[in-house]
Design a protein around this motif. Structure first.
Motif, PDB file in Angstrom:
ATOM      1  N   PHE A  95       0.855  -1.189   0.000  1.00 23.78           N
ATOM      2  CA  PHE A  95       0.000   0.000   0.000  1.00 23.78           C
ATOM      3  C   PHE A  95       0.890   1.238   0.000  1.00 23.78           C
ATOM      4  CE2 PHE A  95      -2.673  -3.367   1.472  1.00 23.78           C
ATOM      5  CZ  PHE A  95      -3.930  -3.052   0.996  1.00 23.78           C
ATOM      6  N   HIS A  96       0.631   2.139  -0.947  1.00 24.09           N
ATOM      7  CA  HIS A  96       1.437   3.346  -1.135  1.00 24.09           C
ATOM      8  C   HIS A  96       0.645   4.559  -0.622  1.00 24.09           C
ATOM      9  CE1 HIS A  96       4.199   0.997  -3.703  1.00 24.09           C
ATOM     10  NE2 HIS A  96       3.089   0.394  -4.113  1.00 24.09           N
ATOM     11  N   LEU A  97       1.180   5.253   0.371  1.00 17.88           N
ATOM     12  CA  LEU A  97       0.487   6.355   1.034  1.00 17.88           C
ATOM     13  C   LEU A  97       0.613   7.663   0.260  1.00 17.88           C
ATOM     14  CD1 LEU A  97       1.599   5.749   4.752  1.00 17.88           C
ATOM     15  CD2 LEU A  97      -0.349   4.767   3.525  1.00 17.88           C
ATOM     16  N   ARG A  98      -0.410   8.498   0.392  1.00 18.80           N
ATOM     17  CA  ARG A  98      -0.348   9.845  -0.161  1.00 18.80           C
ATOM     18  C   ARG A  98       0.695  10.663   0.614  1.00 18.80           C
ATOM     19  NH1 ARG A  98      -5.591  11.227  -2.766  1.00 18.80           N
ATOM     20  NH2 ARG A  98      -7.128   9.607  -2.283  1.00 18.80           N
ATOM     21  N   LYS A  99       1.161  11.716  -0.020  1.00 21.79           N
ATOM     22  CA  LYS A  99       2.097  12.636   0.631  1.00 21.79           C
ATOM     23  C   LYS A  99       1.339  13.720   1.403  1.00 21.79           C
ATOM     24  CE  LYS A  99       6.104  12.470  -2.534  1.00 21.79           C
ATOM     25  NZ  LYS A  99       6.962  13.322  -3.383  1.00 21.79           N
ATOM     26  N   GLY A 100       1.952  14.193   2.485  1.00 19.64           N
ATOM     27  CA  GLY A 100       1.506  15.413   3.135  1.00 19.64           C
ATOM     28  C   GLY A 100       0.252  15.332   3.979  1.00 19.64           C
ATOM     29  N   ILE A 101      -0.237  14.136   4.291  1.00 21.28           N
ATOM     30  CA  ILE A 101      -1.416  14.024   5.141  1.00 21.28           C
ATOM     31  C   ILE A 101      -0.980  14.205   6.602  1.00 21.28           C
ATOM     32  CG2 ILE A 101      -3.237  12.484   5.965  1.00 21.28           C
ATOM     33  CD1 ILE A 101      -3.251  11.165   3.248  1.00 21.28           C
ATOM     34  N   THR A 102      -1.715  15.015   7.350  1.00 25.58           N
ATOM     35  CA  THR A 102      -1.361  15.267   8.749  1.00 25.58           C
ATOM     36  C   THR A 102      -2.495  14.856   9.685  1.00 25.58           C
ATOM     37  OG1 THR A 102      -2.190  17.539   8.627  1.00 25.58           O
ATOM     38  CG2 THR A 102       0.159  17.190   8.195  1.00 25.58           C
ATOM     39  N   PHE A 103      -2.115  14.415  10.872  1.00 20.23           N
ATOM     40  CA  PHE A 103      -3.088  14.171  11.930  1.00 20.23           C
ATOM     41  C   PHE A 103      -3.539  15.512  12.502  1.00 20.23           C
ATOM     42  CE2 PHE A 103      -0.770  10.138  11.804  1.00 20.23           C
ATOM     43  CZ  PHE A 103      -1.802   9.213  11.898  1.00 20.23           C
ATOM     44  N   HIS A 104      -4.591  15.476  13.300  1.00 17.49           N
ATOM     45  CA  HIS A 104      -5.149  16.715  13.852  1.00 17.49           C
ATOM     46  C   HIS A 104      -4.145  17.461  14.725  1.00 17.49           C
ATOM     47  CE1 HIS A 104      -9.282  14.559  13.409  1.00 17.49           C
ATOM     48  NE2 HIS A 104      -8.929  15.151  12.292  1.00 17.49           N
ATOM     49  N   HIS A 105      -3.203  16.738  15.332  1.00 19.65           N
ATOM     50  CA  HIS A 105      -2.225  17.414  16.194  1.00 19.65           C
ATOM     51  C   HIS A 105      -0.984  17.861  15.420  1.00 19.65           C
ATOM     52  CE1 HIS A 105      -0.823  13.254  16.080  1.00 19.65           C
ATOM     53  NE2 HIS A 105       0.335  13.613  16.607  1.00 19.65           N
ATOM     54  N   GLY A 106      -0.998  17.706  14.092  1.00 18.29           N
ATOM     55  CA  GLY A 106       0.052  18.271  13.250  1.00 18.29           C
ATOM     56  C   GLY A 106       1.088  17.301  12.738  1.00 18.29           C
TER      57      GLY A 106
END
Length: 604
Positions: free
Chosen positions: A199-210
């Motif tokens: 599985f290849h993840l998208r770039k630049g995704i952040t959790f709510h705490h940053g």
């Protein structure tokens, strides 16, 4: 609440329930009388009188001279006071106490109606001003609370729905397209025999705490779910999970499993932040951080407030927030009937069917059914007995008796012909089967929740027609999630929700705390496990569906499960609300909702 009760006690004593009140009328009183009325000392009575005066509820005019009695004047009329106090409780979130308070005064029943009318106006779309900007917030009332937001321990549809607002999965099942689509992972691939997946993840995704999402968070989440979690069955075929780099996750299985991408669509496999959970897991769940379209702003026993995630990778939601208020499920029935006009079918949106409100009617992907406990001695061990009960229950009569809309069920999920309402109800055949079973007249125990009590009572009445006494036991919904919850009963009446067809049916058979799983006798349990292994190894979706049907057919043929009802959901939507679609969990996805002004709505 104590001050309010004392004020009403005084009013009842001097004015009398239901008596007309005059704003200027004074009543003679003595401290000695009040000590008997409140069952306390004169010193405490003086403190009570002082408190009531401070709150401007009474005026106390002390008597001057021998023989002159003191006088009391009531500053707030009884009806106004009861309503105002109940409203204050509701504004604090104490809805349970508000109803209990009002219903403790039987002579003032009409005030409950006024309270409900007022409460009706508190829900819906609210425009709140903050920093000179309007914020669109939806207030929703529900007859339930949140049991958990931990994806690994999900059991109920409402919890799962909230988890999907806060967290995301690697992939998502699009029910409209009927296919799996990218979510946190933009691409995935499996080897030729379905034993290795990347599985290849998208770039630049952040959790709510940053924190930026990486493959380490995915590895952590999957390994956590595999270890002692309620829903670990979902990943039972996994042998190893590893991060090849920051955005690539490799999953190695110990057997072929072509269903793995579909399994990863489950809310139970929502991705969690490794950093926060490894630091302090208990405090994390009081205000969890995900990557979803909304974050938890506030969570208490009375409500949960969600705030929009401005930087959501799939696009910011239109709504700025959602406040969900938990209303008491056990308020008196007289109020609850009226209350359902406001929150029909658990209050997806305020539901007054008036004016230009739009009705959205859907058939829930759920099934009310009876599961027989085959691991306990009793008459339910006889196939003929179970078939007799199946034939004696009139499903159409059950629908009329409960007052709910729906159709008789013949399977887990409603089918194209469900709306025809076809079912077999045969009293004479039921009597014959009961005789063949050798039934000795001993009672059977049926466990269910308060929410399904009316349906349980109908089953009790139907069974009595052929001489089967049914003893009903009620428990909380949360109690049914415990392993062993239904083992003391002969049968359990339960409503199961099926969000994603293949996954949810498998969950019923494989999840350790599932009632169905706990009721299966060992031979049937082993047979289902062999079919499940074949399902995993099957690449064809059509063949997997046929294999699942084989399980359902056998459960039906053996009357292990008695399918009873599919329920309809009616939701009334204000004309200013757009984008509302009831999802496969029976709720609306908050991210998709948008609003237009009331003026524009009227012109449309």
């Amino acid at each position: 609440m104590l001050t309010a009760e004392r004020y009403i006690t005084l009013q009842n004593h001097y004015v009398g329930p239901g008596a007309s009140e005059s704003e200027e009328q004074e009543y003679e009183a003595t401290l000695e009388e009040l000590t008997g009325l409140f069952h306390c000392t004169e010193r405490n009575v003086k403190m009570i009188v002082k408190k009531l005066q401070e709150e401007e509820l009474i005026k106390w005019l002390p008597g001057r001279g021998r023989g002159n009695r003191s006088r009391i004047q009531f500053m707030v009329k009884r009806e106004s006071f009861l309503l105002r106090f109940a409203q204050q409780l509701a504004e604090k979130g104490d809805y349970r106490y508000a109803f209990e308070f009002l219903h403790s005064f039987e002579e003032d029943k009409h005030i409950v109606d006024q309270f409900i009318k007022w409460l009706n106006e508190q829900f819906g779309v609210k425009q709140l001003s903050a920093n000179h900007k309007d914020k669109d917030v939806v207030h929703l009332p529900v007859y339930r609370t949140v049991h958990t937001l931990d994806p690994g321990n999900l059991y109920f549809g409402f919890d799962s729905h909230l988890v999907r607002q806060i967290f995301d999965r690697l992939v998502h099942f699009d029910s409209e397209k009927g296919q799996i689509v990218p979510m946190l992972a933009h691409y995935w691939e499996g080897n030729e025999d379905g034993t290795e997946w990347k599985f290849h993840l998208r770039k630049g995704i952040t959790f709510h705490h940053g924190k930026v999402l990486t493959s380490e968070d995915v590895v952590f989440t999957l390994n956590r779910l595999r270890c002692s979690q309620t829903n670990q069955w979902i990943l039972e075929t996994i042998e190893l999970v590893e991060a090849l780099d920051d955005r690539t996750v490799k999953i190695i299985l110990h057997q072929p499993n072509w269903l793995l991408p579909c399994l990863l669509c489950s809310s139970c496999v929502s991705i969690l932040p490794k950093d926060l959970l490894t630091q302090d897991e208990p405090s994390f769940w009081s205000q969890p951080s995900g990557t979803g379209p909304f974050r938890v702003a506030k969570w208490s026993d009375n409500s949960i407030e969600l705030a929009v995630n401005d930087s959501y990778f799939l696009g910011r939601a239109y709504l700025d927030g959602v406040k969900i208020v938990f209303l008491p499920d056990n308020i008196p029935n007289r109020s609850k009937v009226k209350w359902e006009n406001l929150i029909n079918n658990d209050a997806r949106v305020p539901s007054q069917a008036g004016g230009d409100w739009e009705l959205i009617e859907t058939l829930s992907k759920s099934c009310l059914l009876i599961s027989w406990n085959r691991n306990k001695t009793g008459p339910q061990q006889s196939l003929a007995f179970r078939q007799a009960v199946n034939l004696i229950i009139d499903r159409s009569g059950m629908i009329d008796y409960s007052g709910q809309q729906g159709y008789p069920a013949r399977s887990f999920l409603p089918k194209e012909d469900t709306s025809y309402g076809i079912h077999r109800h045969d009293v004479e055949a039921a009597k014959k089967l009961l005789q063949e079973s050798g039934y000795d007249g001993s009672p059977i125990s049926l466990l269910t929740t308060e929410a399904d009590c009316i349906d349980a009572q109908w089953i009790q009445k139907q069974c009595a027609l052929i001489g089967i006494p049914v003893e009903l036991t009620y428990t909380g919904k949360n109690a049914l999630t415990k392993i062993g919850a239904g083992q003391e009963s002969d049968a359990v009446l339960i409503c199961l929700l099926f969000a994603d067809d293949e996954i949810c049916e498998l969950e019923s058979f494989l999840q350790e705390n599932s009632i169905i799983h706990q009721h299966l006798e060992p031979g049937l349990h082993n047979w289902i496990n062999s079919i499940v292994k074949e399902i995993y190894a099957t690449k064809s979706e059509e063949k997997r569906r046929v294999l699942l049907q084989q399980i359902e057919y056998r459960l039906h043929d053996e009357a292990q499960l008695l399918f009873l009802l599919h329920r309809k959901m009616n939701t009334y939507v204000h004309p200013s609300i757009r984008g509302l679609v009831i999802n496969n969990l029976g709720w609306m996805d908050f991210k998709d909702i948008w609003l237009i002004s009331s003026l524009t709505a009227k012109k449309a």
